[in-house]
Every structure is written in structure tokens, then in C-alpha cells.
Design a protein around this motif. Structure first.
Motif, short mmCIF file in Angstrom:
data_model
loop_
_atom_site.label_atom_id
_atom_site.label_comp_id
_atom_site.label_asym_id
_atom_site.label_seq_id
_atom_site.Cartn_x
_atom_site.Cartn_y
_atom_site.Cartn_z
N PRO A 121 2.42 15.10 5.33
CA PRO A 121 3.38 15.08 6.42
C PRO A 121 3.63 13.69 6.94
O PRO A 121 2.92 12.74 6.63
CB PRO A 121 2.70 15.95 7.48
CG PRO A 121 1.24 15.85 7.18
CD PRO A 121 1.16 15.72 5.70
N SER A 122 4.65 13.57 7.75
CA SER A 122 5.01 12.30 8.37
C SER A 122 3.86 11.75 9.18
O SER A 122 3.02 12.49 9.71
CB SER A 122 6.22 12.51 9.28
OG SER A 122 6.37 11.44 10.18
N ALA A 123 3.83 10.41 9.31
CA ALA A 123 2.80 9.75 10.11
C ALA A 123 2.87 10.20 11.56
O ALA A 123 1.90 10.04 12.30
CB ALA A 123 2.96 8.24 10.02
N TYR A 124 3.99 10.74 11.98
CA TYR A 124 4.15 11.13 13.37
C TYR A 124 3.98 12.63 13.57
O TYR A 124 4.21 13.15 14.64
CB TYR A 124 5.52 10.69 13.89
CG TYR A 124 5.70 9.20 13.78
CD1 TYR A 124 5.13 8.36 14.72
CD2 TYR A 124 6.40 8.63 12.74
CE1 TYR A 124 5.26 6.97 14.63
CE2 TYR A 124 6.54 7.26 12.63
CZ TYR A 124 5.97 6.43 13.58
OH TYR A 124 6.10 5.07 13.47
N MET A 156 0.85 -1.20 0.00
CA MET A 156 0.00 0.00 0.00
C MET A 156 0.88 1.24 0.00
O MET A 156 1.72 1.40 0.87
CB MET A 156 -0.89 0.01 1.24
CG MET A 156 -1.72 1.25 1.37
SD MET A 156 -2.81 1.20 2.82
CE MET A 156 -4.00 -0.03 2.30
N ALA A 157 0.69 2.06 -0.97
CA ALA A 157 1.52 3.26 -1.08
C ALA A 157 1.00 4.34 -0.15
O ALA A 157 -0.20 4.60 -0.08
CB ALA A 157 1.53 3.76 -2.52
N ALA A 158 1.92 5.01 0.51
CA ALA A 158 1.52 6.10 1.41
C ALA A 158 1.07 7.29 0.60
O ALA A 158 1.61 7.59 -0.46
CB ALA A 158 2.70 6.49 2.31
N ARG A 159 0.09 8.00 1.07
CA ARG A 159 -0.33 9.23 0.41
C ARG A 159 0.64 10.34 0.73
O ARG A 159 1.33 10.31 1.72
CB ARG A 159 -1.74 9.61 0.89
CG ARG A 159 -2.78 8.53 0.62
CD ARG A 159 -4.12 8.94 1.19
NE ARG A 159 -5.07 7.84 1.11
CZ ARG A 159 -6.30 7.89 1.59
NH1 ARG A 159 -6.74 8.98 2.16
NH2 ARG A 159 -7.11 6.84 1.49
N GLY A 160 0.66 11.33 -0.14
CA GLY A 160 1.54 12.45 0.11
C GLY A 160 1.12 13.24 1.32
O GLY A 160 -0.02 13.19 1.75
N ASP A 204 5.41 2.64 8.45
CA ASP A 204 5.02 4.04 8.42
C ASP A 204 3.89 4.30 7.43
O ASP A 204 2.97 5.08 7.70
CB ASP A 204 6.22 4.92 8.05
CG ASP A 204 7.18 5.10 9.21
OD1 ASP A 204 6.83 4.71 10.34
OD2 ASP A 204 8.28 5.66 8.99
N GLU A 205 3.95 3.63 6.24
CA GLU A 205 2.93 3.90 5.24
C GLU A 205 1.55 3.39 5.69
O GLU A 205 0.52 3.99 5.37
CB GLU A 205 3.30 3.28 3.89
CG GLU A 205 3.40 1.75 3.87
CD GLU A 205 4.79 1.26 4.22
OE1 GLU A 205 5.09 0.09 3.87
OE2 GLU A 205 5.57 2.01 4.83
#
Length: 252
Positions: A7-10, A1-5, A192-193
Motif C-alpha cells: 500500500p501507499s506510504a500514507y 532505493m526501490a520501494a517495496r510492493g 515516497d519510496e
């Protein structure tokens, strides 16, 4: 699964919710991290009222996950005992009595959770579409009922019938067994993603079906360690409240 654009997940969590009065998204939590008050307006006791309480519960959970203090109130004079008993069975955490809220606690944001076409209090209105029930909720497994109500966005009506409740029950059984099995494997961090996808979903007008979609992907994603699957489900359940770790210690 690709992360969306983005900010960081944190990065700082920003839950945005559509205000039914304007049709525009607003921050559910003030930028200065003040208190958010959530008022549930049920207008009596029925399955739609329980859905209103469930949406309010999800807002509380999402805001607390983002570090925002929350004051949750039930603004209803009728059938409070039935409402509170039904909410408790669904895993909704207790609400204070809204009749004691006149003085306030200096809250910086107020969200009113109301039924579609119902009361129009001042402040941000979070509307909830009706539930059309063909099966008495008292006869349904409460966790399956909660999942069935979570399976549609709050703006979409829900039809509760035998098939919908059976599908929710089967999904819960499968996920709980899977979580119990994954728990026996070495722990691994949530990718993270995946964390980003979860947060992006529930911060987008409380898109809980989007969260459930991430879990379905994680369930069978290739090359994802079982320990990471476990941590993902346990993390998402802090929002969902489905007791997905129910079967821990029972898996062979």
C-alpha cells in the motif's frame, strides 16, 4: 532505493509484532483504534533491563506515529529509581507505575515487553535478548549507548564493548553534523519510496536496524536533495529518539 510492493506510504500504519508465546505476528494496535497498553517487565536493574525499557519506548513511539493511543507502564517493584534514571538518560520517556494498572483503561491490546527466558505474563509477549556489557553504561555517552542498543534487532543479543560504543558515537557525530548542514538547504519532501522503506522496516516486528540501514542509504544516495535528506532524518528520529537535530545552528 526501490520501494517495496504494498500500500501507499500514507496508508494506515499496521505495526505487527511477533508474539513469543505463539511465534506468530500480531497487530500491535487493534483495528478499531482502541488503546494499546505496553507493560515493561525488567526484573531488576541491569543493561538488559534498560534495553527492555528502550524496546518499550520504541513501541510507544511507533504506535503513536501510527495514531494509536498508548498507555505505557513499568511493572517492577525493585530499583525503580535506578531504572527510571537510566531510562531518562537514554531518552526513554517516563512510564507510569504498573502497580496501579489493575483496573485498566479499557485497552484493546496489551503488549508485555520481557527479557528472553523471563516472566510469562498473559497477553502478547515481546521478548528482548540479553545485553553482554564489557563497558559500564555509566561511562558511556547515553546517546551512543542508545544507538548501540538499537543496532541489533531486539531478538538478537547485543555485546557492548569499547569498539561498539565508539562506532555508535562516531556515527552519531557524523549524522548530527550532516543533519545540521542539510538543514541550511531548501526543504524538500521525503521521497515516497524512502518513507515507505522506513515504515515497512519498523512495522515489521520493529526492525530498527532496517530503519538505520535506510538512513545510511539516504546519507550518500546520489541525486537526493539535501533538504530531503534532512526531512528523512528528522522524521525517522521521531522513532529513534537519537536527537539527530542536536547540532542545528552550529554548522559553519
Amino acid at each position: 532505493m526501490a520501494a517495496r510492493g504494498g500500500p501507499s506510504a500514507y496508508a494506515r500504519s499496521v505495526l505487527r509484532i511477533i508474539d513469543a508465546r505463539t511465534g506468530e505476528p500480531v497487530d500491535a494496535a487493534p483495528a478499531r483504534r482502541g488503546l494499546t497498553r505496553i507493560e515493561a517487565h525488567t526484573e531488576g536493574f541491569d543493561v538488559t533491563a534498560l534495553r527492555i525499557l528502550l524496546v518499550a519506548d520504541l513501541l510507544v513511539r511507533a504506535l503513536e506515529l501510527g495514531g494509536t493511543p498508548v498507555w505505557a507502564l513499568l511493572d517492577e517493584e525493585r530499583q525503580q529509581a535506578e531504572l527510571r534514571a537510566g531510562a531518562a538518560a537514554l531518552g526513554v520517556r517516563p512510564f507510569e507505575d504498573g502497580r496501579d494498572a489493575a483496573s485498566g483503561l479499557g485497552e484493546a491490546q496489551v503488549l508485555h515487553v520481557v527479557r528472553e527466558g523471563g516472566a510469562e505474563p498473559d497477553g502478547v509477549r515481546v521478548t528482548v535478548a540479553p545485553v553482554h556489557s564489557e563497558a559500564p553504561p555509566a561511562e558511556a555517552d547515553p546517546a551512543a549507548l542508545r544507538l548501540a542498543l538499537l543496532s541489533r534487532r531486539r531478538s538478537v543479543p547485543v555485546r557492548l564493548d569499547t569498539a561498539a560504543l565508539a562506532d555508535a558515537h562516531d556515527t552519531l557525530v557524523r549524522w548530527r553534523r550532516a543533519v545540521a548542514g542539510w538543514a541550511q538547504r531548501p526543504s524538500r519532501p521525503i521521497p515516497d519510496e524512502v518513507r515507505t522503506e522506513l515504515r515497512t522496516a519498523w512495522e515489521d516486528d520493529l526492525d530498527v536496524p532496517g530503519v538505520l540501514g535506510v538512513l545510511r542509504w539516504v546519507e550518500s544516495a546520489p541525486d537526493l536533495p539535501d533538504g530531503a535528506r534532512f526531512e528523512t532524518y528528522a522524521y525517522a528520529d521521531r522513532l529513534l529518539g537519537l536527537d539527530l537535530t542536536h547540532d542545528l545552528g552550529t554548522s559553519s
